[in-house]
Write an enzyme that holds these catalytic residues in place. Structure first.
Site, PDB file in Angstrom:
ATOM      1  N   HIS A  67      -3.066   7.681  -4.849  1.00  0.00           N
ATOM      2  CA  HIS A  67      -2.037   6.663  -4.612  1.00  0.00           C
ATOM      3  C   HIS A  67      -2.436   5.442  -5.446  1.00  0.00           C
ATOM      4  O   HIS A  67      -3.373   4.729  -5.086  1.00  0.00           O
ATOM      5  CB  HIS A  67      -1.980   6.274  -3.130  1.00  0.00           C
ATOM      6  CG  HIS A  67      -1.710   7.418  -2.212  1.00  0.00           C
ATOM      7  ND1 HIS A  67      -0.449   7.720  -1.741  1.00  0.00           N
ATOM      8  CD2 HIS A  67      -2.549   8.353  -1.666  1.00  0.00           C
ATOM      9  CE1 HIS A  67      -0.521   8.773  -0.931  1.00  0.00           C
ATOM     10  NE2 HIS A  67      -1.776   9.178  -0.882  1.00  0.00           N
ATOM     11  N   PHE A  68      -1.722   5.218  -6.546  1.00  0.00           N
ATOM     12  CA  PHE A  68      -2.072   4.112  -7.438  1.00  0.00           C
ATOM     13  C   PHE A  68      -1.199   2.875  -7.212  1.00  0.00           C
ATOM     14  O   PHE A  68      -1.325   1.887  -7.917  1.00  0.00           O
ATOM     15  CB  PHE A  68      -2.019   4.561  -8.895  1.00  0.00           C
ATOM     16  CG  PHE A  68      -3.238   5.360  -9.331  1.00  0.00           C
ATOM     17  CD1 PHE A  68      -4.291   5.605  -8.459  1.00  0.00           C
ATOM     18  CD2 PHE A  68      -3.326   5.853 -10.621  1.00  0.00           C
ATOM     19  CE1 PHE A  68      -5.408   6.325  -8.863  1.00  0.00           C
ATOM     20  CE2 PHE A  68      -4.445   6.574 -11.039  1.00  0.00           C
ATOM     21  CZ  PHE A  68      -5.485   6.814 -10.157  1.00  0.00           C
ATOM     22  N   ARG A  69      -0.253   2.944  -6.244  1.00  0.00           N
ATOM     23  CA  ARG A  69       0.434   1.783  -5.676  1.00  0.00           C
ATOM     24  C   ARG A  69       1.516   1.157  -6.546  1.00  0.00           C
ATOM     25  O   ARG A  69       2.097   0.134  -6.147  1.00  0.00           O
ATOM     26  CB  ARG A  69      -0.584   0.693  -5.290  1.00  0.00           C
ATOM     27  CG  ARG A  69      -1.687   1.141  -4.348  1.00  0.00           C
ATOM     28  CD  ARG A  69      -1.157   1.717  -3.082  1.00  0.00           C
ATOM     29  NE  ARG A  69      -2.178   1.928  -2.058  1.00  0.00           N
ATOM     30  CZ  ARG A  69      -2.006   2.695  -0.995  1.00  0.00           C
ATOM     31  NH1 ARG A  69      -0.855   3.343  -0.825  1.00  0.00           N
ATOM     32  NH2 ARG A  69      -2.966   2.833  -0.107  1.00  0.00           N
ATOM     33  N   ASN A  99       4.879   7.845  -2.378  1.00  0.00           N
ATOM     34  CA  ASN A  99       5.173   6.815  -1.368  1.00  0.00           C
ATOM     35  C   ASN A  99       4.842   5.420  -1.890  1.00  0.00           C
ATOM     36  O   ASN A  99       4.012   4.704  -1.356  1.00  0.00           O
ATOM     37  CB  ASN A  99       4.452   7.103  -0.055  1.00  0.00           C
ATOM     38  CG  ASN A  99       2.953   7.287  -0.209  1.00  0.00           C
ATOM     39  OD1 ASN A  99       2.485   7.734  -1.242  1.00  0.00           O
ATOM     40  ND2 ASN A  99       2.212   6.945   0.826  1.00  0.00           N
ATOM     41  N   HIS A 183       1.347  16.713   3.580  1.00  0.00           N
ATOM     42  CA  HIS A 183       0.459  15.956   4.476  1.00  0.00           C
ATOM     43  C   HIS A 183       0.806  16.429   5.880  1.00  0.00           C
ATOM     44  O   HIS A 183       1.926  16.223   6.349  1.00  0.00           O
ATOM     45  CB  HIS A 183       0.715  14.455   4.330  1.00  0.00           C
ATOM     46  CG  HIS A 183      -0.108  13.595   5.246  1.00  0.00           C
ATOM     47  ND1 HIS A 183      -0.675  12.414   4.829  1.00  0.00           N
ATOM     48  CD2 HIS A 183      -0.459  13.724   6.555  1.00  0.00           C
ATOM     49  CE1 HIS A 183      -1.332  11.861   5.837  1.00  0.00           C
ATOM     50  NE2 HIS A 183      -1.211  12.641   6.901  1.00  0.00           N
ATOM     51  N   HIS A 241      -5.761  17.473   2.016  1.00  0.00           N
ATOM     52  CA  HIS A 241      -6.804  16.812   2.826  1.00  0.00           C
ATOM     53  C   HIS A 241      -7.060  17.439   4.199  1.00  0.00           C
ATOM     54  O   HIS A 241      -6.897  16.803   5.237  1.00  0.00           O
ATOM     55  CB  HIS A 241      -6.539  15.316   2.955  1.00  0.00           C
ATOM     56  CG  HIS A 241      -5.133  14.878   3.192  1.00  0.00           C
ATOM     57  ND1 HIS A 241      -4.316  15.444   4.132  1.00  0.00           N
ATOM     58  CD2 HIS A 241      -4.400  13.881   2.605  1.00  0.00           C
ATOM     59  CE1 HIS A 241      -3.147  14.838   4.119  1.00  0.00           C
ATOM     60  NE2 HIS A 241      -3.176  13.890   3.194  1.00  0.00           N
ATOM     61  N   ASP A 319      -7.576  11.664  -2.567  1.00  0.00           N
ATOM     62  CA  ASP A 319      -6.624  10.875  -1.768  1.00  0.00           C
ATOM     63  C   ASP A 319      -6.922   9.381  -1.923  1.00  0.00           C
ATOM     64  O   ASP A 319      -6.795   8.608  -0.964  1.00  0.00           O
ATOM     65  CB  ASP A 319      -6.631  11.282  -0.299  1.00  0.00           C
ATOM     66  CG  ASP A 319      -5.398  10.790   0.456  1.00  0.00           C
ATOM     67  OD1 ASP A 319      -4.422  10.374  -0.193  1.00  0.00           O
ATOM     68  OD2 ASP A 319      -5.412  10.816   1.705  1.00  0.00           O
ATOM     69  N   HIS A 323      -6.558  -0.434  -0.478  1.00  0.00           N
ATOM     70  CA  HIS A 323      -6.000  -1.581   0.234  1.00  0.00           C
ATOM     71  C   HIS A 323      -6.923  -2.761  -0.014  1.00  0.00           C
ATOM     72  O   HIS A 323      -8.099  -2.591  -0.343  1.00  0.00           O
ATOM     73  CB  HIS A 323      -5.905  -1.307   1.736  1.00  0.00           C
ATOM     74  CG  HIS A 323      -5.005  -0.169   2.094  1.00  0.00           C
ATOM     75  ND1 HIS A 323      -3.634  -0.269   2.061  1.00  0.00           N
ATOM     76  CD2 HIS A 323      -5.275   1.107   2.488  1.00  0.00           C
ATOM     77  CE1 HIS A 323      -3.102   0.888   2.430  1.00  0.00           C
ATOM     78  NE2 HIS A 323      -4.072   1.740   2.686  1.00  0.00           N
TER      79      HIS A 323
END
Length: 453
Positions: A67-69, A99, A183, A241, A319, A323
């Site tokens: 997840h690289f945002r 997401n 997931h 995961h 994964d 944050h």
């Protein structure tokens, strides 16, 4: 973007690890590809020569879960910063999750991510299409060459990416033109456990109970449903995961590619943090190891390592989900789940080699070969002549992770204070040296991944 050709490079006296073997050889790179692998290769005029001194040379790792945002959450991380951390960690290709904000739910959003990555990604890149309650037509229309897979949050996400409608799930598993990536956690089960702990602790729930709230029962129930759907529709399913020993009995033991050349239809993955942490670590690391699915008990950790060695789990990934430090310092209920992992993931995995639990060849199989095979990645994931020159040189010199070393935008690592016995000495992406063991080199060299479908 600098499109200059990489300099011709000859690596001599290396210990190559590839396709189940370790062997001494030299390797030549030219025009961004592996030109030759052999013994006693002679240097050509103008060629850069690197003496590996017997160190291990691996194919670049392919991380199929990050997840690289970007877009929308760039204050946590972005494609440039997180791919830089990945390259420093020997992860030369990544597949990024949908997401973001807005979520990646149609071809326009998918291509927007590819545009963002061009010229900015230090590693090679691909992006998943997401699933929502209302985008089944976009899934049906997906060109399978444009995405590694379709991601389904089966009862464990927010907004319209939470998919628990039986009719929607049935349609996705029936009609998706690519592998389905899931997931698996059951939200009603999680909510019921959370209510119990709220009743006892109010808003001051200790983080030590995260693994009880995001329970093994929630994982098992959802994983069983995904497998049932995949079998019903003969879909290719990859369950992300895996965090519990209990789920392992649901998967087939054996190599991803069988002796007859066929491929498993239902595959499993675990992540590096499940190999290095267990529930005892909440006492000292708290929210810094809070993730979903949750880190469980030491017996689960041991079982997951054994499942990698025994070919029950097919893929190892990260994964990676950064944050900010400020967000992670909130109380348990407010602190978001997710860990920044790409920069030290390979070093963490190689600890299992030092401990005698896995071989280097097994780490390479799970972290490089298997993702390439599972997602039909063209010309990457192996040390083969003609393949793209994505390489990692490993130096068995111990180092201790310090916050000052972290390249992810969030600026912290759950591994801080951990001493690893192997480090990434060099990373090449498409024949270009991009990490020299101390710093990034040159400019981003990542290319869009291609899929042979």
């Amino acid at each position: 973007m600098n499109d200059s050709a990489p300099p011709p490079t000859l690596i001599v006296n290396a210990r190559l690890v590839n396709e189940g073997r370790e062997f001494d050889a030299d390797l030549r790179m030219a025009d961004g590809r592996i030109e030759a692998i052999g013994s006693g290769l002679s240097a050509r005029p103008g060629e850069t020569v690197i003496d590996a001194g017997g160190r291990r040379l691996l194919p670049g790792m392919i991380d199929d879960q990050v997840h690289f945002r970007e877009p929308g959450l760039e204050y946590k991380g972005d494609i440039a910063t997180e791919s830089a951390a990945a390259a420093a960690g020997g992860l030369t290709s990544f597949m990024e999750m949908p997401n973001t904000s807005p979520p990646t739910l149609d071809s326009a959003a998918l291509e927007d991510k590819y545009r963002r990555a061009a010229g900015r990604a230090w590693s090679n890149y691909a992006f998943y299409l997401g699933t929502s309650t209302g985008n089944i037509e976009a899934i049906r229309a997906l060109d399978p060459k444009t995405a590694p897979g379709v991601k389904v949050f089966m009862g464990a996400s927010t907004g319209n990416m939470l998919v628990d409608d039986p009719e929607v799930l049935d349609a996705v598993f029936r009609d998706a033109p690519t592998p389905i990536i899931t997931h698996c956690e059951d939200t009603p089960t999680i909510d019921a456990e959370l209510a119990k702990y709220r009743e006892k602790y109010g808003d001051a729930i200790p983080v030590e109970y995260h693994g009880e709230i995001r329970s093994r029962e929630a994982c098992i129930k959802s994983t069983r449903l995904a497998i049932e759907l995949a079998r019903r529709h003969d879909a290719r399913l990859h369950v992300l995961h895996i965090s519990t020993a209990d789920e392992l009995a649901l998967f087939e033991r054996g190599p991803l590619i069988r002796a007859d050349g066929s491929r498993k239809r239902i595959t499993a993955e675990t992540c590096v943090h499940f190999l290095r942490f267990d529930s005892r670590d909440y006492a000292t690391r708290g929210n810094f190891i809070k993730c979903n699915p949750a880190i469980k008990d030491s017996t689960d950790r041991e079982a997951l390592i054994d499942a990698l060695a025994g070919d029950v789990i097919d893929v190892l990934a990260t994964d990676h989900a950064p944050h900010t430090l400020e967000e992670k310092q909130h109380g348990y209920l407010r602190a978001p789940s997710g860990l920044p992992l790409v920069q030290f993931a390979l070093s963490a995995a190689l600890e299992c080699v030092h401990e005698g639990r896995l071989s280097t060849a097994q780490v390479v199989q799970k972290f490089a070969h298997a993702p390439a095979q599972l997602f039909d990645v063209r010309e990457r994931g192996f040390l083969r002549e003609g393949y793209r020159a994505d390489l990692v040189l490993i130096d068995d010199t111990p180092f201790t992770v310090e916050r000052s070393q972290v390249l992810s935008k969030c600026g912290w690592s759950p591994f801080e204070g951990t001493t690893f016995r192997s480090r990434v000495a060099s990373t090449w992406v498409n024949g270009h040296l991009v990490w020299d063991g101390r710093a990034l080199v040159g400019s981003p060299r990542g290319q869009r991944l291609e899929f042979d479908r």
